[in-house]
Design an enzyme around this catalytic site. Structure first.
Site, mmCIF file in Angstrom:
data_model
loop_
_atom_site.group_PDB
_atom_site.id
_atom_site.type_symbol
_atom_site.label_atom_id
_atom_site.label_comp_id
_atom_site.label_asym_id
_atom_site.label_seq_id
_atom_site.Cartn_x
_atom_site.Cartn_y
_atom_site.Cartn_z
ATOM 1 N N THR A 195 0.841 -1.200 0.000
ATOM 2 C CA THR A 195 0.000 0.000 0.000
ATOM 3 C C THR A 195 0.873 1.245 0.000
ATOM 4 O O THR A 195 1.943 1.257 0.623
ATOM 5 C CB THR A 195 -0.950 0.079 1.218
ATOM 6 N N ASP A 239 -0.093 3.730 1.524
ATOM 7 C CA ASP A 239 -0.415 4.377 2.809
ATOM 8 C C ASP A 239 0.572 4.055 3.926
ATOM 9 O O ASP A 239 0.605 4.748 4.937
ATOM 10 C CB ASP A 239 -1.824 3.946 3.270
HETATM 11 O O1 F6P Z 1 -5.244 2.509 0.273
HETATM 12 C C1 F6P Z 1 -4.760 3.173 -0.820
HETATM 13 C C2 F6P Z 1 -5.645 4.326 -1.202
HETATM 14 O O2 F6P Z 1 -5.002 4.950 -2.288
HETATM 15 C C3 F6P Z 1 -5.952 5.316 -0.078
HETATM 16 O O3 F6P Z 1 -4.879 6.162 0.242
HETATM 17 C C4 F6P Z 1 -7.152 6.018 -0.655
HETATM 18 O O4 F6P Z 1 -7.956 6.549 0.368
HETATM 19 C C5 F6P Z 1 -7.874 4.905 -1.369
HETATM 20 O O5 F6P Z 1 -6.912 3.913 -1.646
HETATM 21 C C6 F6P Z 1 -8.556 5.337 -2.648
HETATM 22 O O6 F6P Z 1 -9.264 4.258 -3.161
HETATM 23 P P1 F6P Z 1 -9.928 4.243 -4.600
HETATM 24 O O7 F6P Z 1 -8.896 3.781 -5.574
HETATM 25 O O8 F6P Z 1 -11.062 3.280 -4.460
HETATM 26 O O9 F6P Z 1 -10.388 5.641 -4.924
#
Ligand code: F6P
Length: 366
Positions: free
Chosen positions: A143, A145
């Protein structure tokens, strides 16, 4: 288990949001499995979706040659397919079905000796559930994050911080020219790792993270003081999950099919409006968004991803199923999947980078 051709068979899937470095992990696992261990490698398409619907293909050495620098995942991914609670549309209604039995059956029919799941906490939790059902599973934490329990760092984080920092650098020059307060919103869900690192790397004046709820009066006072000192612009790096003290996070959308349904976003606009009400100044907000997830991994992430992929094959050979490869200090080790989903790994509020930031005058909003 040895198959008809005498080879052990492993399968790789990538689940959840993509991030730079996934292909580097797929490449390392596949090359080491084939070259060193004479294994057969299967790529599952689109995460657990592929295991429900039997979408898979063999991965050869040539298939993974040349993908080290490639962003995204050659296998495809989704953050909507949880086989234990699989969303099915019936007209305008969503129904949730347990399709885990299909997954277990397909894994058995394919003769897979070990399933390697490259994913974030959601994917790793699902992997653990399958391990409990008897599927030999190994996890690889992934991730941008950097918020997965049991590992000091995840691949993808360094790439996201690099991109976010470039964003902060670029905003700096325009904010300075126009004497503006500019907000840069970065990803991270409930954790402030990306904001903290890109904020410090980019020289942000204010860094706001979910772990430290902010008070708008404190931020306004700080900006006012900067202006008194002749600094007519300010840069605020804000994590998407940041909340005002006693308030809620700003939700961008709800994805009903997803296990984690809430998508955060928009806090930078809320902050801008709040500041304009208190101070006589103009603000602008920039959301870095999915730019942080796209494109080529940094050299750091290519190396980390390669190390993790190689370690994952070691765990397969040692039959350390139900574990995730993890980084602890300088070493690679393993960590039980069941402990991964006990919550995100947040920034400790006594983190040395927060302390260092405060010591050089950064405002953390409290
Ligand atoms: O977990 C990774 C992430 O990029 C987060 O930082 C973010 O909140 C989320 O995924 C966004 O998800 P999506 O691709 O569904 O918009």
């Amino acid at each position: 288990m040895r198959h008809k051709n005498g080879k052990r068979k492993i399968a790789i899937l990538t689940g959840g949001g993509d991030c730079p470095g996934i292909n580097a992990v797929i490449r390392a696992i596949t090359k080491k499995a084939i070259l060193e261990n004479d294994m057969q490698v299967i790529g599952i398409e689109d995460g657990f979706e592929g295991l429900i619907h039997n979408k898979c293909r063999a991965l050869s050495y040539d298939d993974v040659s040349g993908i080290l620098t490639l962003g995204g995942t050659i296998l495809g991914t989704t953050n909507k397919a949880n086989p234990f609670q699989y969303a099915v549309k019936e007209g305008n209604q969503l129904k949730f079905e347990d399709r885990s039995g299909d997954v277990i059956k397909n894994i058995a029919e394919m003769g897979i000796d070990c399933l390697v799941c490259i994913g974030g906490d959601g994917t790793l939790w699902i992997s653990h559930r399958f391990y409990q059902e008897g599927v030999p599973v190994i996890g690889v934490p992934k991730t941008i994050d950097n918020d997965i329990k049991g590992t000091d760092i995840t691949f993808g984080f360094n790439s996201a911080v690099t991109i976010a920092t470039e964003g902060v650098d670029r905003i700096h020059t325009t904010a300075q020219s126009h004497h503006r307060v500019m907000m840069i919103e970065v990803m991270g869900r409930k954790a402030g790792w990306i904001a903290l690192h890109s904020g410090i790397a980019g020289g942000g004046d204010v860094i706001l993270i979910p772990e430290i709820p902010y008070r708008i009066d404190k931020i306004a006072e700080y900006i006012h003081k900067r202006r008194e000192k002749g600094r007519h612009f300010s840069i605020i790096v804000v994590a998407e999950g940041t909340t005002p003290a006693g308030g809620e996070a700003t939700v961008k959308r709800v994805v009903k099919e997803s296990t984690e349904k809430v998508r955060l976003g928009g806090i930078s606009f809320v902050l801008g409006e709040q500041l304009e009400k208190i101070l006589d100044l103009e603000t602008r907000s920039v959301v870095m968004g999915h730019l942080q997830r796209g494109g080529s991994p940094t050299p750091f992430d290519r190396i980390l991803a390669t190390r993790l992929g190689s370690k994952a094959v070691d765990l397969i050979i040692e039959k350390k199923y139900g574990k995730m490869v993890s980084v602890q200090g300088d070493h690679l080790t393993d960590f039980p999947l069941e402990q991964v989903a006990t919550g995100p790994r947040l920034v400790p509020i006594d983190h040395e980078l927060i302390k260092a930031g405060r010591e050089i005058g950064v405002c953390f909003g409290n």
